[in-house]
Design an enzyme around this catalytic site. Structure first.
Site, mmCIF file in Angstrom:
data_model
loop_
_atom_site.group_PDB
_atom_site.id
_atom_site.type_symbol
_atom_site.label_atom_id
_atom_site.label_comp_id
_atom_site.label_asym_id
_atom_site.label_seq_id
_atom_site.Cartn_x
_atom_site.Cartn_y
_atom_site.Cartn_z
ATOM 1 N N TYR A 92 0.731 -1.080 -0.085
ATOM 2 C CA TYR A 92 0.003 0.044 -0.018
ATOM 3 C C TYR A 92 0.771 1.332 -0.219
ATOM 4 O O TYR A 92 1.983 1.091 0.136
ATOM 5 C CB TYR A 92 -0.917 -0.050 1.201
ATOM 6 N N ARG A 121 8.148 3.925 -4.620
ATOM 7 C CA ARG A 121 8.307 3.152 -3.758
ATOM 8 C C ARG A 121 7.485 1.842 -3.673
ATOM 9 O O ARG A 121 7.653 0.632 -3.493
ATOM 10 C CB ARG A 121 8.196 3.699 -2.358
ATOM 11 N N LYS A 136 6.658 -1.974 1.873
ATOM 12 C CA LYS A 136 5.545 -1.585 2.540
ATOM 13 C C LYS A 136 3.911 -2.236 2.388
ATOM 14 O O LYS A 136 3.429 -2.160 1.576
ATOM 15 C CB LYS A 136 5.141 -0.154 2.008
ATOM 16 N N GLU A 194 11.669 2.137 14.488
ATOM 17 C CA GLU A 194 10.714 3.365 14.045
ATOM 18 C C GLU A 194 9.326 3.243 14.853
ATOM 19 O O GLU A 194 9.397 2.653 15.693
ATOM 20 C CB GLU A 194 10.367 3.330 12.447
ATOM 21 N N LEU A 253 10.977 1.081 7.538
ATOM 22 C CA LEU A 253 10.414 1.346 6.008
ATOM 23 C C LEU A 253 11.414 2.719 5.451
ATOM 24 O O LEU A 253 11.748 3.622 6.283
ATOM 25 C CB LEU A 253 9.004 2.001 6.163
#
Length: 286
Positions: free
Chosen positions: A33, A52, A150, A182, A206
């Site tokens: 996504y 990406r 992702k 993160e 990410l």
């Protein structure tokens, strides 16, 4: 008023949108996504998100159902049809729906599933939290090892967000081998003696599109940047801390595990980065 959404080539009222119960995104979280921000009715850093997306699809050997030019037009059409001035566009692509549930991938000619929808968020760029800062807690990072892709595998980040809320905080910073990876839906930073520190790119985090833009802005402003791991104790002793994401832009962190960061109020580096980032992104929006 019902939103118009996009499902497999059709613009539909959200109440009429349907995806097969055999879709692998539903059964296996076998999908990727992207979330693109909209400011002033324009897309923020679309090219970065598109690049990406293509990387994520490639890493999972998943087909691309539309060209990037077609994807741009779909985004713009949804913005127009839903009258979005400030908000988000969510995009999800899965490996599609096989004839039945099976761990093995479906035949190569199985059409991917592509879904897009908008979220209207007036005042997105003027979030009150940017002036007060947010509070985070630290939790163990228990996600899979390919966080650079992702994917829609977001259960543990969702759990982390709820753990933070139960503790009266806004978010959680995940820790692995003693170092921060993160946040649940964002990249993490600290500032010490004028130097911005954030974890280097790898499979552990990410590769944030907002992260890349903010670090570029910081370097252009002659700020010192170090890309390396840092600990929670180092973060607590920092002068400032902040997060970045497509939906929060640059957001100050003022408390970690109940301890104030710096003065306990948003610091000048985060404030300046947010201001410059938003200015630059608005100028480059399409």
């Amino acid at each position: 008023m019902s939103r118009t959404v996009y499902v497999n080539g059709e613009y539909l009222p959200e109440s009429e949108a349907k995806v097969s119960i055999f879709d692998r995104g539903f059964l296996f979280a076998d999908g990727v996504y992207e979330v693109t921000s909209v400011l002033d009715g324009k897309l923020i850093d679309f090219e970065g998100h598109a690049a990406r997306l293509q990387r994520s699809l490639g890493e999972l050997d998943m087909a691309t159902p539309v060209t990037m030019d077609e994807l741009l037009e779909i985004h713009r059409e949804l913005v127009a049809r839903n009258g979005i001035e400030e908000g988000l566009i969510y995009l999800q692509i899965t490996r599609g729906a096989a004839a039945d549930r099976d761990f093995a991938y479906p035949p190569e000619d199985t059409p991917p599933t592509i879904v897009l929808f908008t979220q209207s968020k007036p005042g997105l760029a003027e979030s009150p939290a940017a002036k007060t800062g947010i509070k985070v807690i630290s939790i163990e990072d228990q996600r899979w090892g390919r966080r650079d892709i992702k994917t829609v595998q977001l259960l543990y980040p969702s759990m982390g967000k709820m753990i933070a809320k139960a503790a009266g905080c806004d978010d959680a910073w995940m820790v692995e081998d003693g170092h921060v990876t993160e946040g649940t839906s964002n990249n993490a930073y600290i500032v010490k003696d004028g130097t911005i520190v954030t974890r280097h790119l790898g499979t552990e985090i990410l590769h944030g599109i907002t992260r890349a833009a903010v670090l570029r802005v910081a370097r252009e402003a002659q700020m010192k940047v170090e890309e390396r791991p840092f600990t929670i104790e180092e973060a607590k002793a920092a002068d400032e801390a902040f997060i970045t994401s497509a939906s929060s832009f640059v957001m100050p962190v003022v408390e970690i595990d109940g301890e104030a960061v710096g003065s306990g109020t948003p610091g000048p580096v985060a404030a300046r980065l947010r201001e410059v980032y938003l200015d630059e992104m608005r100028k480059a929006a399409i």
